[in-house]
Write a protein that holds these residues in place. Structure first.
Motif, PDB file in Angstrom:
ATOM      1  N   LEU A 156       1.563   2.906  -3.290  1.00  0.00           N
ATOM      2  CA  LEU A 156       0.376   3.516  -3.946  1.00  0.00           C
ATOM      3  C   LEU A 156       0.405   4.889  -3.486  1.00  0.00           C
ATOM      4  O   LEU A 156      -0.110   5.876  -4.600  1.00  0.00           O
ATOM      5  CB  LEU A 156      -0.742   2.806  -3.507  1.00  0.00           C
ATOM      6  CG  LEU A 156      -0.958   1.359  -3.852  1.00  0.00           C
ATOM      7  CD1 LEU A 156      -2.335   0.742  -3.240  1.00  0.00           C
ATOM      8  CD2 LEU A 156      -0.891   0.953  -5.177  1.00  0.00           C
ATOM      9  N   PHE A 157       0.868   5.269  -2.480  1.00  0.00           N
ATOM     10  CA  PHE A 157       0.494   6.659  -2.129  1.00  0.00           C
ATOM     11  C   PHE A 157       1.753   7.613  -2.628  1.00  0.00           C
ATOM     12  O   PHE A 157       1.599   8.821  -2.312  1.00  0.00           O
ATOM     13  CB  PHE A 157       0.235   6.956  -0.495  1.00  0.00           C
ATOM     14  CG  PHE A 157      -0.864   6.360  -0.248  1.00  0.00           C
ATOM     15  CD1 PHE A 157      -2.105   7.238  -0.198  1.00  0.00           C
ATOM     16  CD2 PHE A 157      -1.238   5.127   0.264  1.00  0.00           C
ATOM     17  CE1 PHE A 157      -3.362   6.829   0.243  1.00  0.00           C
ATOM     18  CE2 PHE A 157      -2.476   4.566   0.414  1.00  0.00           C
ATOM     19  CZ  PHE A 157      -3.627   5.398   0.373  1.00  0.00           C
ATOM     20  N   MET A 195       0.669  -1.087   0.089  1.00  0.00           N
ATOM     21  CA  MET A 195      -0.075   0.134  -0.018  1.00  0.00           C
ATOM     22  C   MET A 195       0.682   1.342  -0.089  1.00  0.00           C
ATOM     23  O   MET A 195       0.459   2.384  -0.554  1.00  0.00           O
ATOM     24  CB  MET A 195      -0.938   0.254   1.329  1.00  0.00           C
ATOM     25  CG  MET A 195      -1.859  -0.950   1.004  1.00  0.00           C
ATOM     26  SD  MET A 195      -3.293  -0.563  -0.096  1.00  0.00           S
ATOM     27  CE  MET A 195      -4.444   0.522   0.814  1.00  0.00           C
ATOM     28  N   ALA A 240       2.585  14.845  -5.392  1.00  0.00           N
ATOM     29  CA  ALA A 240       1.414  15.848  -5.815  1.00  0.00           C
ATOM     30  C   ALA A 240       1.145  16.448  -4.585  1.00  0.00           C
ATOM     31  O   ALA A 240       0.929  18.072  -4.685  1.00  0.00           O
ATOM     32  CB  ALA A 240       0.292  15.413  -6.156  1.00  0.00           C
ATOM     33  N   PHE A 241       0.878  16.078  -3.854  1.00  0.00           N
ATOM     34  CA  PHE A 241       0.612  16.847  -2.208  1.00  0.00           C
ATOM     35  C   PHE A 241       1.720  18.107  -1.891  1.00  0.00           C
ATOM     36  O   PHE A 241       1.548  19.112  -1.767  1.00  0.00           O
ATOM     37  CB  PHE A 241       0.437  15.826  -0.991  1.00  0.00           C
ATOM     38  CG  PHE A 241      -0.010  16.551  -0.009  1.00  0.00           C
ATOM     39  CD1 PHE A 241      -1.585  16.792   0.078  1.00  0.00           C
ATOM     40  CD2 PHE A 241       0.533  16.773   0.926  1.00  0.00           C
ATOM     41  CE1 PHE A 241      -2.094  17.431   1.384  1.00  0.00           C
ATOM     42  CE2 PHE A 241       0.075  17.511   2.221  1.00  0.00           C
ATOM     43  CZ  PHE A 241      -1.298  17.597   2.184  1.00  0.00           C
ATOM     44  N   LEU A 254       3.463  25.240  -3.832  1.00  0.00           N
ATOM     45  CA  LEU A 254       2.532  26.171  -4.649  1.00  0.00           C
ATOM     46  C   LEU A 254       1.799  27.234  -3.229  1.00  0.00           C
ATOM     47  O   LEU A 254       1.924  28.342  -3.737  1.00  0.00           O
ATOM     48  CB  LEU A 254       1.392  25.551  -5.323  1.00  0.00           C
ATOM     49  CG  LEU A 254       1.179  26.313  -6.596  1.00  0.00           C
ATOM     50  CD1 LEU A 254       2.246  25.894  -7.558  1.00  0.00           C
ATOM     51  CD2 LEU A 254      -0.070  25.925  -7.022  1.00  0.00           C
ATOM     52  N   ILE A 255       1.138  26.483  -2.473  1.00  0.00           N
ATOM     53  CA  ILE A 255       0.478  27.299  -1.565  1.00  0.00           C
ATOM     54  C   ILE A 255       1.251  28.056  -0.950  1.00  0.00           C
ATOM     55  O   ILE A 255       0.845  29.345  -0.776  1.00  0.00           O
ATOM     56  CB  ILE A 255      -0.248  26.548  -0.413  1.00  0.00           C
ATOM     57  CG1 ILE A 255      -1.485  25.508  -1.184  1.00  0.00           C
ATOM     58  CG2 ILE A 255      -0.856  27.196   0.599  1.00  0.00           C
ATOM     59  CD1 ILE A 255      -1.978  24.310  -0.389  1.00  0.00           C
ATOM     60  N   GLY A 313       1.449  20.652  -4.475  1.00  0.00           N
ATOM     61  CA  GLY A 313       0.673  21.464  -3.812  1.00  0.00           C
ATOM     62  C   GLY A 313       0.851  22.368  -2.726  1.00  0.00           C
ATOM     63  O   GLY A 313       0.750  23.716  -2.747  1.00  0.00           O
ATOM     64  N   PRO A 332       2.655   8.659  -5.441  1.00  0.00           N
ATOM     65  CA  PRO A 332       2.195   9.762  -6.421  1.00  0.00           C
ATOM     66  C   PRO A 332       1.385  10.780  -5.689  1.00  0.00           C
ATOM     67  O   PRO A 332       1.642  12.018  -5.976  1.00  0.00           O
ATOM     68  CB  PRO A 332       1.421   8.993  -7.461  1.00  0.00           C
ATOM     69  CG  PRO A 332       1.370   7.625  -7.077  1.00  0.00           C
ATOM     70  CD  PRO A 332       2.133   7.353  -6.014  1.00  0.00           C
ATOM     71  N   TYR A 333       0.741  10.493  -4.599  1.00  0.00           N
ATOM     72  CA  TYR A 333      -0.066  11.332  -4.267  1.00  0.00           C
ATOM     73  C   TYR A 333       0.705  12.273  -3.202  1.00  0.00           C
ATOM     74  O   TYR A 333       0.498  13.486  -3.118  1.00  0.00           O
ATOM     75  CB  TYR A 333      -1.195  10.497  -3.099  1.00  0.00           C
ATOM     76  CG  TYR A 333      -1.742  11.509  -2.100  1.00  0.00           C
ATOM     77  CD1 TYR A 333      -1.588  11.367  -0.790  1.00  0.00           C
ATOM     78  CD2 TYR A 333      -2.569  12.644  -2.459  1.00  0.00           C
ATOM     79  CE1 TYR A 333      -2.196  12.265   0.282  1.00  0.00           C
ATOM     80  CE2 TYR A 333      -3.084  13.542  -1.473  1.00  0.00           C
ATOM     81  CZ  TYR A 333      -2.807  13.248  -0.219  1.00  0.00           C
ATOM     82  OH  TYR A 333      -3.434  14.054   0.739  1.00  0.00           O
TER      83      TYR A 333
END
Lengths: 792, 176
Positions: B4-5, B1, B11-12, B18-19, B15, B7-8
């Motif tokens: 799986l995370f 598992m 991306a997170f 960026l914030i 993000g 890529p998240y």
């Protein structure tokens, strides 16, 4: 279909005759036929269509009786029914995607059940898509507007579009500004999801309409009641999901053109969409869309409402890249509106309001004329949304989806003021970044579900007025939901945790800057059960919860609220409010004549934030204003929504919707103010089918009306309203539409008439009810042209 | 598992980056420069004739007060209204959008508008300058002065009930 209905009506007529006039029948019909009609027909065959190996029910399978040319489709639980069969042997042909077509012979001597089992076809893909509005996926009640039902609302603002749903009403500020109300709750208690991203404007304001172009939507879904688990905090009253169409997957360029025009406010609107998919690069597709809307002063039966025009210019663009295993999508939309507000609703004091109520209509009502010009007071609002989405299919594990959204909301309010100052009286800029990641696991045994997490970062700035302070907030949440389904029972459970940090920057009256910070955190949950009783009956029971942190306006607002003629004071010590919603629903669906859904709900809200009247008025240079302070109490909202459809004859339908609500403040033992009154919406609809000319198709005609009762459930213990609730009213509505073919080009034409009797009335939930009547008769003409630019 | 995370997480983090980059300009609010608000109204009454030795009377209203004006019975006064921060000149410049209304018992005070130098360009009175005639000795009561903003609404029929109130001042008048 025709033979079936003729046969059935003959049988029905015979049965009737047999009951009422036996003597007549005895003379005109041979005895054996009579006996057969009365005794051997009217049998029912029902059962399930199952997978032979797994014994799983197969929803959406087709069962066909060649002898009678009749067919049935299994419901969500694999159930099928045939009614009005006669004694005899029948051959059933059962088809289902991914399974071999099989034939069964059934000898019928009495009503019976028979399960039909299919063998999977190894050569075919084992996927099937089930669609249908009666199929419920959740125990909690949802309602979806799409297709023709949505097309008929084109040209209306978002909230007005949803008004056709039982349990959904509209909170208005004159003809231009409207907000959706779900089960009596609105503003920041209703969550809006625009294209999968939480809409973040200045929702707290009762006169702040959602900044969403309804033309973008191919589907609008309303979840009624607290729904905090999947969509996050704030969904105390419900959720509205605005979903665009999926990007095209077949090569070619297509489009859609809408043209609208109306009487009364002489609204003109057009919306165009063009989308395509590249033949050379099939995963890549795109869409551009734009809308223009303009309306002038609306007219009541007796006079024009000055300065009630609106202008709207929106556009959006999307590009997507989609492969079997993964995909991504980029979406941008810009919404720009200018909304006129009735000149005479701008008041300076309580006395001005009392004068207006006494006058009964605007002072210049007799001189008001039509114009498209908008002057002060008005609102100018812009909303930008940038969304990026990615998904990965992780083989046997499931699907992972990530969504990032950036929104900028710029709100400017222009009021009447002295001097040549052209800047707004209030300007708010709200920037929001949202992220969400959801992992949906592949069904494991009887379980299916998802886990996810989300973040929100938000920053609010102002200029010209510090009514709402600067603030920065960070919210983070995580959730998990699971569904368990076996045979006729479906159970679901979900849990979510959210944490919110809020920092406020505010000037005290002595001009010193204070920076208070807040931390809120809470848990939301959902428990649901659905049971399929058979015979097209489903029962649902759901217990859901959601919470909401107090907004910056509730914590810190202080001053005269001019449009309400009240002095409002925030309370920096407010706690979060939490809703617990219990709902029981019954669905009776897929029946030949009568279908319906009943939902009974009870929403208990702990620490419900509301404006409580204060004993001492506030003295200003404009006179004394009644004072209100944001206060918390426990409240309950109890009600019922009923939908009934009755097929009177082939093509003729009676549609009936009822919404009832009873809202109490438990602490003051009194009714809650500004709650929608009971509504009854009934219409008769005739569909011509494919009769008549081959150039016309899908023609329909509908006549109906909505009756809204007077709101008698208003606070009794304290004087909170300046005028009593207006009388109940009835509005006559009618619509007609058809599709005309010009060669190969279809054109959809429709006309809708509202308030056809030109009734003079006022609505309790319109903030301008103190000043003027509601608009009178309005006819709206709609034309939709689907376009296909492909060479073929 | 865990895999799986990945890529998240990437991306997170992107993000989050960026914030934080967009929120760098850590700004504090500037105090809002309040547009000039009307906060007080001064009523000045000068006797038309100084022969009787009547004094000029003046009183200023502010929120929550009811100031008193002592006037001489059966006397004609020229009344002038001024606002804080010279705002009455702004009102004078927008005479077509404003009007001041007076309300008092007739046996206490009669207020005459339509003074030539007080009319707006449409010939409608403004009310910054009026003539007031007092009643008999011993009378007392309340004079209400209301400045209404009547942008787009001022015409021959627009009375005190029309438009939005900029200030509403009450004075206790007693005649001795």
């Amino acid at each position: 279909m025709k033979t079936k209905s003729i046969r059935r009506s003959i049988l029905f007529a015979l049965a009737l005759l047999a009951l009422q006039t036996p003597r007549l029948l005895a003379q005109s019909l041979p005895a054996p036929l009579l006996e057969e009609a009365a005794q051997d027909c009217g049998l029912t065959l029902s059962g399930k269509v199952l997978d032979h190996d797994t014994r799983e029910a197969l929803p959406g399978a087709t069962i066909y009786l060649p002898e009678l040319d009749r067919s049935a489709i299994t419901d969500e639980y694999g159930n099928y029914h045939f009614h009005q069969l006669c004694r005899g042997t029948y051959m059933f042909q059962v088809t289902y995607v991914g399974y071999e077509t099989e034939r069964f012979n059934v000898k019928l001597s009495s009503s019976s059940t028979r399960d039909l089992q299919l063998h999977s076809d190894a050569r075919m893909l084992r996927t099937v898509e089930v669609t249908g509005e009666h199929l419920k996926a959740q125990a909690q009640t949802q309602h979806t507007l799409s297709g023709q039902e949505l097309e008929r609302t084109r040209g209306l603002a978002l909230a007005e579009t949803l008004q056709g749903i039982a349990g959904v009403t509209v909170l208005q500020t004159g003809p231009t500004i409207s907000k959706p109300v779900i089960h009596g709750l609105h503003s920041n208690r209703v969550l809006l999801l625009n294209n999968g991203v939480r809409q973040e404007g200045q929702q707290w304001g009762a006169e702040h309409a959602p900044e969403i172009d309804p033309f973008v939507a191919a589907e609008m879904k309303v979840i009624k009641g607290a729904a905090g688990v999947r969509y996050g905090a704030d969904a105390i009253g419900g959720v509205v999901l605005v979903e665009p169409k999926e990007l095209p997957t077949t090569p070619g360029i297509t489009g859609d053109l809408h043209l609208l025009g109306s009487t009364n406010n002489r609204q003109l609107a057009t919306s165009a969409t063009i989308e395509g998919n590249f033949e050379k690069l099939p995963p890549l597709s795109w869409r551009v869309q734009g809308t223009l809307r303009k309306a002038g002063n609306a007219k009541t039966p007796d006079y024009y409402l000055e300065n009630t025009g609106l202008e709207e210019q929106n556009f959006s663009a999307a590009v997507g890249y989609s492969k079997e295993k993964y995909g991504a999508e980029l979406y941008f939309s810009h919404f720009d509106t200018k909304l006129g507000i009735l000149r005479e609703s701008h008041i300076g004091s309580v006395q001005d309001l009392l004068y207006a109520i006494e006058r009964g209509k605007p002072s210049r009502a007799d001189k008001a004329e039509f114009t498209y010009d908008i002057s002060s007071p008005y609102q100018a609002v812009q909303h930008d949304l940038l969304k990026a989405k990615g998904y990965w299919h992780l083989g046997e594990a499931g699907k992972l989806e990530f969504v990032y959204g950036w929104q900028r909301n710029l709100r400017e309010e222009y009021e009447l003021r002295r001097g040549s100052n052209t800047s707004p009286s209030l300007q708010l800029t709200l920037n929001t970044h949202t992220t969400e990641a959801v992992f949906e696991h592949k069904p494991l045994g009887n379980f299916s579900g998802a886990v996810g997490m989300s973040t929100i970062y938000q920053k609010n700035n102002y200029q010209y007025s510090d009514f709402l302070p600067y603030f920065t907030s960070v919210t983070a949440g995580a959730f998990a939901t699971e569904k368990w389904k076996k045979d006729r029972l479906q159970l679901e459970a979900g849990l979510r945790y959210d944490y919110k940090h809020l920092q406020v920057k505010k000037f005290e009256s002595d001009r010193s800057l204070i920076q208070p910070t807040y931390d809120f955190n809470n848990i939301s949950g959902i428990l649901g059960a659905m049971y399929d009783v058979g015979y097209h009956f489903t029962f649902g029971l759901s217990a859901t919860s959601a919470w909401r942190a107090p907004g910056a306006n509730e914590l810190f607002s202080e001053g005269v609220h001019h449009s309400a003629a009240t002095y409002e004071e925030g309370d920096p010590t407010l706690k979060s409010e939490q809703a617990y919603n219990l709902e029981l629903s019954v669905d009776y669906f897929s029946n030949p004549r009568l279908n319906g859904a009943l939902s009974v709900y009870h929403n208990y809200i702990r620490n419900f934030i509301y404006l409580a009247p204060q004993p001492e008025p506030i003295l200003t240079v404009r006179g004394a204003f009644p004072a209100f302070k944001y206060t918390q109490a426990n409240a309950t909202l109890t009600g019922a929504d009923l939908n009934l459809d009755y097929k009177i004859a082939e093509g003729l339908m009676l549609e009936s919707k009822t919404s009832l609500l009873y809202a109490r403040n438990l602490d003051t033992d009194d009714y809650l103010i500004y709650m929608p009154s009971n509504r009854f919406d009934n219409s008769l609809r005739y569909e011509f089918g494919h009769k008549g000319s081959s150039k016309l198709s899908d023609a329909y005609l509908s006549v109906g009306g909505v009756y809204v009762t007077e709101q008698k459930r208003v606070p009794e213990n304290t004087e909170q309203d300046f005028a009593p609730a207006p009388a109940g009213y009835f509005l006559l509505q009618a619509e007609a539409g058809t599709t005309i073919r010009f060669g190969r080009q279809p054109v959809e034409v429709g006309i809708t008439g509202n308030n056809l009797l030109n009734t003079t009335y006022r609505e309790y939930l319109n903030k301008l009810r103190y000043f003027a009547d509601e608009p009178g008769r309005l006819l709206m003409l709609r034309i939709r042209v689907p376009l296909n630019f492909s060479k073929s | 598992m865990k895999k799986l995370f990945k890529p998240y997480l990437t991306a997170f983090l992107l993000g989050a980056l960026l914030i934080s980059s967009t929120s760098c300009g850590d700004d504090d609010p500037e105090p809002v420069e309040e547009g000039e608000n009307i906060t007080s109204l001064t009523l000045t009454l000068e006797p038309v004739s100084t022969a009787k030795g009547v004094n000029t009377a003046t009183a200023t209203f502010e929120a929550g007060t009811t100031p008193t004006l002592q006037l001489v019975p059966n006397t004609q006064y020229n009344a002038t209204i001024t606002l804080n921060d010279n705002l009455h000149t702004e009102v004078r410049n927008e005479a077509e959008d404003h009007e001041i209304f007076f309300n008092a018992p007739e046996n206490l005070l009669v207020v005459q508008k339509n003074i030539p130098e007080d009319l707006d360009s449409n010939g409608r009175p403004l009310g910054l300058r009026t003539r007031m005639i007092t009643g008999n000795a011993g009378e007392s009561g309340t004079l209400r002065v209301t400045l209404k903003h009547q942008e787009g609404l001022k015409d021959d029929n627009s009375d005190v009930s029309v438009g939005d109130t900029d200030i509403e001042a009450n004075f206790t008048v007693s005649l001795q």
